[in-house]
Design a protein around this motif. Structure first.
Motif, PDB file in Angstrom:
ATOM      1  N   LEU A 169       0.832  -1.208   0.000  1.00 33.89           N
ATOM      2  CA  LEU A 169       0.000   0.000   0.000  1.00 33.89           C
ATOM      3  C   LEU A 169       0.865   1.257   0.000  1.00 33.89           C
ATOM      4  N   ASN A 170       1.886   1.279   0.839  1.00 31.77           N
ATOM      5  CA  ASN A 170       2.799   2.422   0.858  1.00 31.77           C
ATOM      6  C   ASN A 170       3.538   2.559  -0.467  1.00 31.77           C
ATOM      7  N   TYR A 171       3.959   1.434  -1.007  1.00 32.00           N
ATOM      8  CA  TYR A 171       4.685   1.446  -2.274  1.00 32.00           C
ATOM      9  C   TYR A 171       3.836   2.065  -3.386  1.00 32.00           C
ATOM     10  N   SER A 172       2.584   1.641  -3.484  1.00 34.10           N
ATOM     11  CA  SER A 172       1.713   2.144  -4.546  1.00 34.10           C
ATOM     12  C   SER A 172       1.429   3.628  -4.394  1.00 34.10           C
ATOM     13  N   LYS A 173       1.242   4.099  -3.155  1.00 31.19           N
ATOM     14  CA  LYS A 173       0.945   5.518  -2.925  1.00 31.19           C
ATOM     15  C   LYS A 173       2.152   6.395  -3.235  1.00 31.19           C
ATOM     16  N   LEU A 174       3.342   5.952  -2.811  1.00 29.64           N
ATOM     17  CA  LEU A 174       4.545   6.744  -3.059  1.00 29.64           C
ATOM     18  C   LEU A 174       4.892   6.758  -4.551  1.00 29.64           C
ATOM     19  N   LYS A 175       4.785   5.611  -5.197  1.00 29.88           N
ATOM     20  CA  LYS A 175       5.130   5.539  -6.612  1.00 29.88           C
ATOM     21  C   LYS A 175       4.197   6.397  -7.453  1.00 29.88           C
ATOM     22  N   ALA A 176       2.921   6.457  -7.057  1.00 32.25           N
ATOM     23  CA  ALA A 176       1.944   7.263  -7.802  1.00 32.25           C
ATOM     24  C   ALA A 176       2.256   8.754  -7.717  1.00 32.25           C
ATOM     25  N   LYS A 177       2.962   9.170  -6.664  1.00 25.87           N
ATOM     26  CA  LYS A 177       3.276  10.594  -6.478  1.00 25.87           C
ATOM     27  C   LYS A 177       4.670  10.951  -6.973  1.00 25.87           C
ATOM     28  N   LEU A 178       5.444   9.962  -7.424  1.00 22.10           N
ATOM     29  CA  LEU A 178       6.843  10.199  -7.767  1.00 22.10           C
ATOM     30  C   LEU A 178       6.972  10.617  -9.227  1.00 22.10           C
ATOM     31  N   TYR A 179       6.579  11.867  -9.509  1.00 19.91           N
ATOM     32  CA  TYR A 179       6.699  12.433 -10.846  1.00 19.91           C
ATOM     33  C   TYR A 179       7.281  13.836 -10.726  1.00 19.91           C
ATOM     34  N   LEU A 180       7.964  14.248 -11.792  1.00 19.82           N
ATOM     35  CA  LEU A 180       8.562  15.582 -11.781  1.00 19.82           C
ATOM     36  C   LEU A 180       7.529  16.680 -11.620  1.00 19.82           C
ATOM     37  N   ASP A 181       6.359  16.497 -12.232  1.00 21.29           N
ATOM     38  CA  ASP A 181       5.338  17.536 -12.199  1.00 21.29           C
ATOM     39  C   ASP A 181       4.326  17.346 -11.086  1.00 21.29           C
ATOM     40  N   SER A 182       4.601  16.398 -10.143  1.00 21.29           N
ATOM     41  CA  SER A 182       3.627  16.160  -9.077  1.00 21.29           C
ATOM     42  C   SER A 182       3.458  17.371  -8.189  1.00 21.29           C
ATOM     43  N   SER A 183       4.549  18.125  -7.999  1.00 15.96           N
ATOM     44  CA  SER A 183       4.465  19.315  -7.146  1.00 15.96           C
ATOM     45  C   SER A 183       3.754  20.469  -7.841  1.00 15.96           C
ATOM     46  N   LEU A 184       3.550  20.339  -9.195  1.00 20.56           N
ATOM     47  CA  LEU A 184       2.882  21.419  -9.929  1.00 20.56           C
ATOM     48  C   LEU A 184       1.375  21.300  -9.879  1.00 20.56           C
ATOM     49  N   LYS A 185       0.894  20.125  -9.454  1.00 20.36           N
ATOM     50  CA  LYS A 185      -0.552  19.912  -9.374  1.00 20.36           C
ATOM     51  C   LYS A 185      -1.073  20.518  -8.085  1.00 20.36           C
ATOM     52  N   THR A 186      -1.846  21.565  -8.203  1.00 18.28           N
ATOM     53  CA  THR A 186      -2.343  22.258  -7.024  1.00 18.28           C
ATOM     54  C   THR A 186      -3.858  22.246  -7.015  1.00 18.28           C
ATOM     55  N   LYS A 187      -4.399  22.361  -5.835  1.00 11.88           N
ATOM     56  CA  LYS A 187      -5.852  22.426  -5.706  1.00 11.88           C
ATOM     57  C   LYS A 187      -6.352  23.793  -6.162  1.00 11.88           C
ATOM     58  N   VAL A 188      -7.428  23.793  -6.935  1.00 11.70           N
ATOM     59  CA  VAL A 188      -8.040  25.032  -7.384  1.00 11.70           C
ATOM     60  C   VAL A 188      -9.101  25.419  -6.372  1.00 11.70           C
ATOM     61  N   GLN A 189      -8.937  26.583  -5.781  1.00 11.01           N
ATOM     62  CA  GLN A 189      -9.914  27.027  -4.803  1.00 11.01           C
ATOM     63  C   GLN A 189     -10.040  28.540  -4.866  1.00 11.01           C
ATOM     64  N   GLU A 190     -11.161  29.029  -4.452  1.00 12.88           N
ATOM     65  CA  GLU A 190     -11.419  30.456  -4.459  1.00 12.88           C
ATOM     66  C   GLU A 190     -10.725  31.100  -3.268  1.00 12.88           C
ATOM     67  N   VAL A 191     -10.001  32.172  -3.522  1.00 13.22           N
ATOM     68  CA  VAL A 191      -9.266  32.876  -2.474  1.00 13.22           C
ATOM     69  C   VAL A 191     -10.081  34.077  -2.030  1.00 13.22           C
ATOM     70  N   ASN A 192     -10.420  34.133  -0.771  1.00 11.84           N
ATOM     71  CA  ASN A 192     -11.124  35.279  -0.209  1.00 11.84           C
ATOM     72  C   ASN A 192     -10.102  36.276   0.293  1.00 11.84           C
ATOM     73  N   ALA A 193      -9.755  37.220  -0.534  1.00 20.84           N
ATOM     74  CA  ALA A 193      -8.709  38.183  -0.198  1.00 20.84           C
ATOM     75  C   ALA A 193      -9.298  39.383   0.533  1.00 20.84           C
ATOM     76  N   SER A 194      -8.474  40.008   1.343  1.00 19.74           N
ATOM     77  CA  SER A 194      -8.862  41.221   2.066  1.00 19.74           C
ATOM     78  C   SER A 194      -7.827  42.284   1.777  1.00 19.74           C
ATOM     79  N   ASN A 195      -8.275  43.531   1.673  1.00 17.65           N
ATOM     80  CA  ASN A 195      -7.321  44.596   1.369  1.00 17.65           C
ATOM     81  C   ASN A 195      -6.518  45.031   2.589  1.00 17.65           C
TER      82      ASN A 195
END
Length: 506
Positions: free
Chosen positions: A239-265
């Protein structure tokens, strides 16, 4: 066929040796490793202490149980407590053990199979101190059993089963971390799970003690049943092997969650003049990232800290502690956030230092943010007056001391920070960026004012002790500009060392 098998084995050994060689060079060529030597030596002594403790436990356990409970089998008594051992092991590993990682991205551009890298990382975790520490108790206890006529095959099976379960907990910990790392206050699920299991067993709703004891006793009686925990260990590894191997890509760190940012001035920060832009950046950094956002959640813990002491009759006559509690309550944000200045900005520190920005202005924003937090925490702690006016007086003196002294102490200590912080890592019990500086800071921040207040309180009175703390704080406020000049000079002297250190991975 034999030649191919030999060549395959030699290839694996060469790759393993190469991985170890790379990590060895990474460690000793890092800019921070010499800074951590004192802390490493301390950790070695702590490890030796636990080794000696477990060794003494393993040697003395059988005769102590035999003398205390002459009508019971010591092995059965030990088995009845294994549930608590395993439960404590899971919780302790969650808080203190991390998956050993490598700088694998450079390897992904080379002809190195991802499976080799993942297997190495998981195999390295098997050599954790947490895995070998129980052996110092298990082996002596098993030897005592053999010396008292217990069957050799059964005793060895018992020892091996405990070790296999320990390794299973090692891999189970990484799976639990994987599921909880994306949540705020990620320690709550493991605390809830551990507490629930303990409660179910304590109230005899489900007797996990009997279940675990019965399972281990079955392996003792029938050694062939060792295959069951061994299969569970293999499943956890896969189980650990499969989870780690699935994340071991050069562009894995580029995949980010898309979410709405509630900014304040953050218009209100303009009242603080030229420090306002940096305060806005700090506030946005705190709100938008996991690690610094924990500083806000810990404010509640710090605010309620006094409830552990003030309602307790035991501490009613120990007024010398009130200043210590006041320092912690009013300075919880200062201590938790301030100890990692300027490491919070380590990800873009090089860019920040390349701008035409006065360093004193940068540090002024940090000081202002910490001073404002002390004032807010003091106001929120005013209801503690319910337990006595002397508590409110101690909190006021502690707040003034925090603003005048501790803010400058923590800023000066920040010039020695050399460890980078990943803002997106989980917040709870994350020790990344923690070095000798953070461990030593507790002395001037907490214990020095306690010693000052306690000494004056013993010689004179509670009110005079509060007055001394307040006067020291006011002195720091009066000489604020001179102190900031000294601190700024120290940061400028350490500027390029910090840029170099923050550019490396911890």
């Amino acid at each position: 066929m034999l030649i191919l098998l030999i060549e395959k084995t030699n290839s694996i050994q060469m790759k393993l040796k190469h991985f170890i060689n790379l990590e060895w060079k990474q460690y000793f060529r890092s800019a921070y490793w010499q800074k951590s030597m004192a802390l490493n030596v301390l950790l070695v002594f702590v490890a030796l202490y636990f080794v000696v403790t477990f060794l003494a436990l393993g040697i003395a356990l059988y005769p102590i149980l035999k003398d205390t409970f002459p009508d019971q089998d010591p092995l059965n008594i030990v088995n009845s407590y294994l549930f608590y051992w395993f439960l404590a092991d899971v919780i302790m590993r969650f808080f203190f053990q991390k998956l050993p990682v490598m700088s694998v991205k450079p390897l992904l551009t080379l002809p190195v199979k991802r499976s080799k890298v993942v297997n190495y990382v998981l195999a390295k975790s098997c050599f954790s101190f947490f895995n070998f520490l129980p052996l110092f108790a298990i082996i002596p206890f098993g030897t005592m059993l053999l010396g008292n006529g217990y069957p050799a095959v059964s005793v060895v099976s018992w020892m091996v089963s405990i070790f296999i379960i320990t390794l299973g907990i090692n891999f189970l910990n990484f799976i639990i971390e994987n599921f909880t790392s994306e949540t705020e206050l990620s320690f709550l699920p493991i605390i809830a799970l551990g507490g629930s299991l303990f409660a179910l067993n304590y109230f005899n709703i489900v007797s996990f003690t009997s279940l675990v004891s019965g399972a281990i006793s079955s392996i003792y009686d029938t050694p062939l049943l060792l295959v069951v925990p061994l299969l569970l260990l293999v499943v956890l590894y896969v189980l650990n092997y499969s989870k780690l191997k699935a994340k071991l890509y050069l562009d894995s760190s580029l995949k980010t969650k898309v979410q709405e940012v509630n900014a304040s001035n953050l218009e209100w920060t303009r009242k603080f003049g030229d420090a306002a832009p940096f305060m806005q950046l700090d506030l946005k950094l705190i709100w938008r990232n996991k690690r610094p956002r924990s500083s806000i959640f810990i404010l509640l813990i710090g605010l309620l800290y006094g409830l552990f002491f003030y309602p307790n009759p035991v501490y009613q006559d120990q007024s010398w502690m009130f200043a210590f509690i006041g320092i912690f309550v009013t300075g919880i944000f200062l201590i938790n956030f301030g100890q990692f200045i300027p490491a919070w900005d380590s990800g873009y520190y090089k860019m920040l230092m390349s701008q035409n920005i006065p360093y004193k202005q940068y540090l002024k924003s940090k000081f202002t943010l910490m001073a404002v937090s002390v004032v807010i925490m003091f106001i929120l702690s005013i209801p503690y007056v319910y337990f006595g006016w002397n508590i409110l007086l101690a909190h006021l003196a502690a707040a003034i001391y925090n603003i005048g002294i501790n803010t400058h102490v923590i800023l000066y200590a920040g010039s020695f920070n050399r460890k980078k912080i990943d803002l997106n890592q989980r917040a709870a019990f994350n020790y990344q960026g923690t070095g000798a500086v953070q461990w030593l800071l507790g002395i001037p921040l907490m214990f020095l004012p306690l010693a000052i207040f306690g000494g004056v309180y013993a010689l004179f009175s509670f009110e005079i002790g509060c007055l001394v703390l307040a006067v020291l704080g006011l002195v720091g406020v009066v000489f604020h500009q001179k102190l900031m000049t000294i601190i700024t000079t120290k940061y400028l002297d350490s500027k390029y060392k910090m840029i170099q250190a923050f550019g490396q991975d911890n």
